[in-house]
Design an enzyme around this catalytic site. Structure first.
Site, short mmCIF file in Angstrom:
data_model
loop_
_atom_site.label_atom_id
_atom_site.label_comp_id
_atom_site.label_asym_id
_atom_site.label_seq_id
_atom_site.Cartn_x
_atom_site.Cartn_y
_atom_site.Cartn_z
N MET A 248 -0.91 7.95 0.23
CA MET A 248 -0.18 7.52 1.43
C MET A 248 -0.38 6.03 1.66
SD MET A 248 -2.50 9.92 3.81
CE MET A 248 -4.27 9.97 3.60
N GLU B 131 -11.45 4.87 6.91
CA GLU B 131 -11.52 4.89 8.37
C GLU B 131 -12.53 3.94 9.00
OE1 GLU B 131 -12.31 9.09 8.26
OE2 GLU B 131 -10.56 9.46 9.49
N GLN C 185 0.86 -1.20 0.00
CA GLN C 185 0.00 0.00 0.00
C GLN C 185 0.88 1.23 0.00
OE1 GLN C 185 -3.30 -0.19 2.80
NE2 GLN C 185 -3.93 -2.18 2.06
N CYS C 186 1.30 1.71 1.19
CA CYS C 186 2.22 2.86 1.17
C CYS C 186 3.57 2.42 0.67
CB CYS C 186 2.33 3.51 2.54
SG CYS C 186 3.51 2.72 3.66
N GLN D 191 -0.10 15.02 4.81
CA GLN D 191 -1.44 14.76 4.29
C GLN D 191 -2.13 16.01 3.76
OE1 GLN D 191 -2.24 12.21 8.07
NE2 GLN D 191 -4.01 11.93 6.78
S1 FES Z 1 2.40 -1.06 2.96
FE1 FES Z 1 3.30 -1.93 4.72
S2 FES Z 1 3.69 -0.20 5.99
FE2 FES Z 1 2.57 0.65 4.32
#
Ligand code: FES
Ligand SMILES: Cc1cc2nc3c(=O)[nH]c(=O)nc-3n(C[C@H](O)[C@H](O)[C@H](O)COP(=O)(O)OP(=O)(O)OC[C@H]3O[C@@H](n4cnc5c(N)ncnc54)[C@H](O)[C@@H]3O)c2cc1C
Ligand code: FES
Length: 1227
Positions: free
Chosen positions: A955, A1159, A79-80, A684
């Site tokens: 993010m 969220e 992801q991030c 952000q």
């Molecule tokens: S994808 Fe693992 S800490 Fe963000």
């Protein structure tokens, strides 16, 4: 070398972000050993003769990506992306040693790698594709098989058939010159001299002994896992370090008829492997001790730590809670110290013995034990009487402790219940811990000494006469009959996943150094409340490399940030109001010099009396930030007189550290012309940072541009706090006219930037015999810390969600933000909603316990039904909520499993299961109307490529990926033609923050709007050439006085059912199964959304059952890194985790009928809390205790174990009032 792939997340071996592979040629066996290690603890001097492979050496998007990189990326495991290179390296090192691993190998390899975004499941799914064995739920050994379920026919999130095959012959070869070097052997003593340290590496045992005799204070550096953190975090300086890594005697292993001799330099992995071979060779009665040692080694640290940490190092470090020393001592192992002719540790066993080791840690894996022990009993041939008994504990004293009296008292007795009872009595007398013992948790640790002995008792009884493995995920997903080219609604891989997996993705600290660049280190307050009487920076300025010190006096513009009428100083000038408040900043040529400079700044204080730390203290002294808020419907007071029952309760909820993997990072570059500054920030809300920097420097906003390429995780923690640090960094760049970089260490980040608000709530609830809740009166207090920050908005959101999914006709909530002398708390995923819902659900749970009915029945009776009005008079239709509820109950097989749980609990005394179903209703939008806007700029270039700029920040939540999908649909071109470079205030101004689960709603609409306009403009051209190619054509509010309004555009609904198994003796808990049903409308990208759901769920599981922010009575944050603060690891993922997206759901209020999801699901992690509470209730019932009982959040093993009220915990005498100076305060 400009290799930026290897990431720095903690610096102390606790997160795995820096994992690299070290390969070493072993002349004795002529084999190459590949090991995953933590680069942050690996001294460069120790790398002579070894090959280091970083993520860049594994594969690249420019040449060839490696199957590990591809599979983690395509399985949506990034992801991030900040943890991804480390994950790749752990898995890569495993495959280099074992190309066809099994699931145990994979979970062991990944146990030391933390990820704060994904929830781990997709990472494990990608890695499991390397396994040959079938890995399905049957690995757990019970229940119906997942393979029989129709969900296997459902669309998959990735297609395994597309994957590159793993071909071990294609891997990099080990450098032949290193083989020659190793074969030639060591030549002479090697010496490296640094600025402050000299490193000496002797080639022989004799040289080593002579060196050590000449320099007795010099440590022997082996794995550096003890010495390294001391140097880094405690400022210990060793002028001379001796590295005996070339002394071959230290690594020798010799088998003898009595056992095995193991060289003290053997790594813990090597020890484990030796023992495993011996276990396979000998009969089980001869390997009792070996097996007990293996068990401890499995849970000791992580694979990366065990690969370098040595047996000798562990013994010599003499940790109070060393896992090895108690079992080595109990096992009668022999240790030889500094003797050329002496013995190495010898491990051996006698027949007729039972040897066991046990440990209890805050987290199952990769966490130091709270209490650990080794126990051995010997009955002698044919006897049932205790002939010898050794019991050693770690974690109950300054070093390993022997329970010698207990052992003596039991010799000659038979192993029975009377002996157990005697053992408990003597143990209690023998192992006392003073109420203020270092490490705290006194009651828990004392009860563990008893219950771990009881576990040993059960094992011994068994020898005189289970559930693990991660479940692969298959999801249902919504799909439409749409053009194959249209990516909306499809599980598209995160657009940067491959760059992240190859280490090519650029984060803030990866930006190359600019000429003359300086590093900024912050100096923070060490007092909770004091006047600053003097600030002496003279010593710091004398140190090598230190260039300047920035104080409040250097700020040319506004020295404060203002909100809700309160001011927050950027740098404290006259007074400090918490430990960790920023006072000044030291600038130097390197990070190391800046840190040394910061440590040399002297601040003199005059303490101010009675700092306020806890919510209780704040309430007592009316220390609040105004305004306080009230929301009420119906006539609460009157309603209480007409109900069958009235119950009053309370709950305290701890805070939560954001623990984004990338710490606060920024680089400020002065352009050198007309006051222009470029800010590269991991934040952000670029607009807020831009405006704040402009105000601080007293220059117009048009001179400041703020650029965000990507953010390595944020979760609300990179809005206001980042802005303040960016302002300080900008002042430094302004003053020195040089580029300035600031990247916080993990400990600094945790100390300075605040966390989720702890909440203390009291409630009174009135309800009927049938479970209907008629009235509730709730008082919420949050611990806001020393500045107001966003705390008023947080209490507002708490009140707006205090109904959750329940139609309570008479409902009143009051909320106040307490002003305390702790670091200011701030936004965190959910913004107060998880705390609000937790209080309400706990109240509903209490109602169920008073009535003696299952909690889900009370929840169901009170649900909103039909067209409804919230307590602030917003209309909504709960139909999808009720559908989620029914679907979750069905998918989770609630009725059958409740019966199974009850049956299990009846048959099991010391392990209990618990089950809970928790619903959510989460309002989506910013409460402030003006924030619900966005803008986008779309460029179509002449070559047909498209550059999309929008206001949202990527993010890890997949925003850029979804935006790319939107643009692709609207422009009717493939996603590959669309690029998103960064978020910048110079292309899209006056933006709203990427928060509140609103990023896709707002920015998606803006991009859609821009693309529609452009597509329309192209219409005449398209009409002229309809068959041509693309290339050839080339927008609320809440009235708090009236207590009503429409603060949200719509609600996201969800329901979650979790089952846990709790070890009542230790509090150890495992989530057996979780089923989540979420209504997110029509998902734009199911893989991204499911990733968000799983990540948020695990973060909620952490919040409510694991993560503990402890402060000392003088306001110091005790947990400053992953070794003390435990976020969920791969071992915490539920054994079965099923996520279902509610089908046929539409949402007219957001783009393409989708819904915000970042969220809401976090609160569903509370289902684990309530399942633990359910299991605890079952244990209490066995002790004759029924009815409501208090359990604060998080439900840590300590709290769960003590709440179970087993005979062992009941034996621990309660501390006398006033006798205890607590080590930690409940803030
Ligand atoms: S994808 Fe693992 S800490 Fe963000
Ligand atoms: C993230 C992390 C997690 C951890 N988790 C656990 C855990 O769960 N359980 C647990 O028990 N431990 C844990 N540890 C501690 C770890 O096991 C020890 O730090 C390690 O075993 C020390 O070995 P080393 O080779 O790294 O020692 P070093 O740091 O190299 O040296 C440590 C000390 O030992 C001395 N020493 C080293 N070798 C010898 C020798 N041959 N003869 C005499 N003195 C010697 C050195 O002089 C030095 O003073 C953890 C550590 C980290 C960083
Ligand atoms: S940075 Fe090395 S383990 Fe965290």
């Amino acid at each position: 070398m400009k290799l930026t792939g290897t990431k720095y997340g903690c610096g102390g071996g606790g997160c795995g972000a820096c994992t690299v592979m070290v390969s070493r040629y072993q002349p004795a066996t002529k084999t190459i050993l590949h090991q995953a290690v933590n680069a942050c603890l690996l001294p460069l001097c120790q790398l002579q003769g070894v090959a280091v492979t970083t993520v860049e050496g594994v594969g690249s998007t420019k040449t060839r990506i490696h199957p590990v990189q591809e599979r983690i990326a395509k399985a949506h495991g990034s992801q991030c992306g900040f943890c991804t290179p480390g994950m790749v390296m752990s898995m890569y090192a495993l495959l280099r040693n074992k190309p066809q691993p099994n699931m145990d190998d994979i979970t062991e390899a990944l146990a030391g790698n933390l990820c704060r975004c994904t929830g781990y499941r997709p990472i494990v799914d990608g890695c499991r594709t390397f396994c040959q064995e079938v890995n399905c739920c049957q690995a757990n050994g019970d229940g119906p098989c997942c393979a029989d379920k129709p969900q296997h026919d459902a669309p998959q999130l990735f297609d395994q058939d597309d994957f590159l095959p793993l071909d071990p012959t294609q891997e990099l070869i080990f450098p032949p010159e290193l083989i020659l070097m190793a074969e030639a052997g060591s030549q002479g003593t090697r010496t490296f001299r640094g600025e402050r340290m000299t490193w000496v590496s002797p080639a022989s045992l004799e040289d080593l002994l002579q060196l050590k005799t000449r320099h007795p204070q010099a440590p022997l550096l082996m794995g550096n896992t003890n010495t390294g953190p001391d140097i880094k975090f405690k400022g210990v300086v060793h002028p001379l370090i001796i590295s005996p890594s070339r002394v071959k005697e230290l690594f020798e292993v010799t088998q003898t008829p009595q056992g095995v001799w193991v060289g003290a330099g053997s790594s813990l992995s090597a020890v484990k492997s030796v023992l495993e071979k011996l276990v396979a060779q000998f009969s089980s009665e001869k390997t009792e001790l070996f097996r007990a040692l293996i068990q401890q080694l499995r849970n000791l640290g992580s694979q990366q730590i065990r690969n370098v940490a040595t047996l000798g190092g562990n013994i010599a470090s003499a940790y109070p809670n060393s896992d090895l020393n108690p079992i080595l001592a109990a096992g009668n192992c022999k240790l030889s110290i500094i003797s050329a002719n002496g013995e190495s540790p010898a491990l051996f066993v006698l027949q007729g013995e039972v040897v066991r080791a046990f440990r209890q840690a805050p987290r199952k894996e990769s966490a130091l034990a709270t209490v650990t022990c080794g126990m051995r009993v010997f009955f002698g041939e044919g006897s049932r009487l205790v002939q010898e008994l050794s019991v050693y504990y770690g974690g109950v004293g300054p070093a390993t402790v022997s329970a010698a009296k207990t052992c003596t008292a039991l010799v000659g007795r038979p192993w029975d219940d009377e002996t157990l009872s005697r053992a408990c009595d003597v143990l209690l007398e023998e192992l006392t811990l003073p109420p203020s013992a270092p490490g705290g948790k006194v009651e828990f640790r004392r009860s563990l000494t008893l219950s771990l002995f009881f576990k040993f008792h059960l094992e011994v009884v068994r020898s005189l006469r289970d559930l693990v493995g991660l479940q692969p995920q298959r999801h249902t997903t919504v799909s439409e009959s749409q053009s194959a080219q249209d990516p909306v609604g499809r599980p598209v891989m995160h657009r940067s996943a491959l760059s992240q997996a190859t280490g090519e993705a650029v984060y803030c600290d990866d930006l190359p150094r600019t000429e003359g660049e300086l590093f900024l280190a912050l100096v923070t307050s060490t007092r909770p409340h004091a006047k600053i009487t003097a600030l002496d920076v003279s010593e710091a300025l004398q140190l090598p490399g230190v260039v300047d010190v920035v104080t409040s006096k250097d700020i040319p513009g506004k020295k404060v940030r203002r909100s809700f009428g309160y001011e927050e100083e950027l740098l404290a000038e006259e007074e400090v109001s918490c430990v960790g408040q920023m006072v000044c900043a030291v600038l130097a040529d390197t990070k190391a010099h800046a840190k040394r400079g910061a440590a040399a700044v002297r601040i003199s204080y005059q303490d101010l009396p009675d700092p306020v730390l806890t919510i209780e203290e704040a309430v007592e002294r009316s220390s609040f930030f105004e305004p306080r808020r009230l929301l009420e419907r119906g006539n609460v007071t009157e309603a209480f007189s007409a109900v069958d029952h009235v119950y009053e309760g309370r709950i305290h909820l701890g805070g939560q550290e954001h623990f984004y993997m990338e710490t606060q990072s920024m680089l400020v570059v002065p352009v050198g012309e007309e006051s222009e500054l470029r800010l590269y920030v991991s934040c952000q809300w670029p607009t807020l940072t831009q405006e704040a920097v402009a105000e601080t420097l007293a220059i117009p906003s048009n001179r400041v541009s703020c650029h965000v390429k990507r953010v390595g995780g944020a979760f609300g923690g990179k809005v206001t706090k980042t802005t303040i640090i960016a302002c300080i960094t900008a002042v430094a760049a302004w003053k020195t006219e040089r580029a300035v970089r600031c990247v916080l260490e993990r400990g600094e980040d945790m100390l300075i930037t605040g966390a989720r608000h702890p909440v203390l709530a009291t409630y009174k609830v009135g309800f009927m015999d049938d479970g209907r809740i008629v009235a509730a009166d709730i008082q919420y207090y949050t611990n806001a810390g020393n500045t107001v920050d966003e705390s008023i908005l947080v209490i507002e959101k708490i009140l707006l969600h205090m109904d959750n999914t329940y139609d309570i006709p008479h409902l009143r909530g009051r909320a106040a933000a307490c002003r305390t002398n702790l670091p200011s708390n701030t936004a965190f995923r959910g913004f107060g909603v998880p705390q609000s819902l937790m209080v309400l659900e706990n109240m509903v749970n209490d109602v169920a316990m008073v009535l003696g009915r299952p909690a889900h029945e009370i929840r169901e009776v009170n649900m909103y039904r039909g067209p409804s009005l919230t307590h602030y008079k917003m209309e909504f239709d709960p139909e999808n909520l009720l559908r989620c509820w029914d679907e979750c109950k069905a998918k989770a097989e609630l009725s059958a499993r409740r019966r199974a749980v009850a049956q299990f609990n009846q048959q099991s005394r010391w392990k209990k299961r618990g089950l809970s179903v928790i619903p959510i209703k989460y309002g989506i939008a910013f409460g402030e109307g003006f924030l619900n806007q966005a803008a986008a700029l779309v460029h179509i270039y002449k070559d047909g490529s498209v550059l999309v700029s929008h206001a949202g920040v990527e993010m890890g939540q997949g925003l850029h990926t979804k935006i790319q999908q939107v643009a692709s649909r609207e422009l009717r071109i493939p996603s590959s033609k669309i690029y998103i470079s960064e978020t910048s205030t110079s292309t899209v101004p006056n933006t709203c923050p990427s928060a509140a689960s609103f990023g896709t709603d707002a920015n998606g609409m803006a991009v859609k709007n821009a693309c529609e306009t452009l597509y329309k403009r192209l219409e005449p051209i398209r009409k002229q050439n309809p068959k041509g190619s693309w290339e050839s054509w080339v927008n609320l509010g809440m009235d708090w006085d009236k207590m009503e309004g429409r603060p949200y555009h719509y609600f996201t609904y969800g329901v979650c059912c979790s089952e846990v198994e709790l070890d009542c003796l230790t509090g150890d808990c495992r989530t057996v199964r979780t089923d989540i049903v979420v209504d997110i409308g029509r998902s734009i990208n199911p893989s991204v959304d499911i990733g968000q759901i799983e990540g948020a769920f695990l973060q909620g599981l952490g919040l409510f059952s694991l993560e503990e922010l402890t402060f000392s009575p003088s306001g110091f944050l005790c947990a400053l890194g992953p070794s003390q603060y435990h976020i969920p690891a791969v071992c915490d993922v539920p054994l079965r985790l099923n996520v279902h997206l509610l089908p046929d759901s539409h949402n007219p209020h957001a783009i393409y009928s989708s819904k915000g999801i970042g969220e809401p699901v976090l609160f569903l992690g509370s289902s684990v809390f309530f399942a633990i509470k359910d299991a605890v209730a079952a244990a209490r019932a066995d002790s004759g205790l029924v009815g409501p009982f208090p359990l604060d959040s998080p439900a840590t093993p300590e709290r769960a174990c003590l709440s179970c009220a087993t005979p062992f915990t009941q034996k621990i005498p309660a501390g006398k009032p006033g006798s205890l100076k607590p080590r930690a305060v409940n803030i």
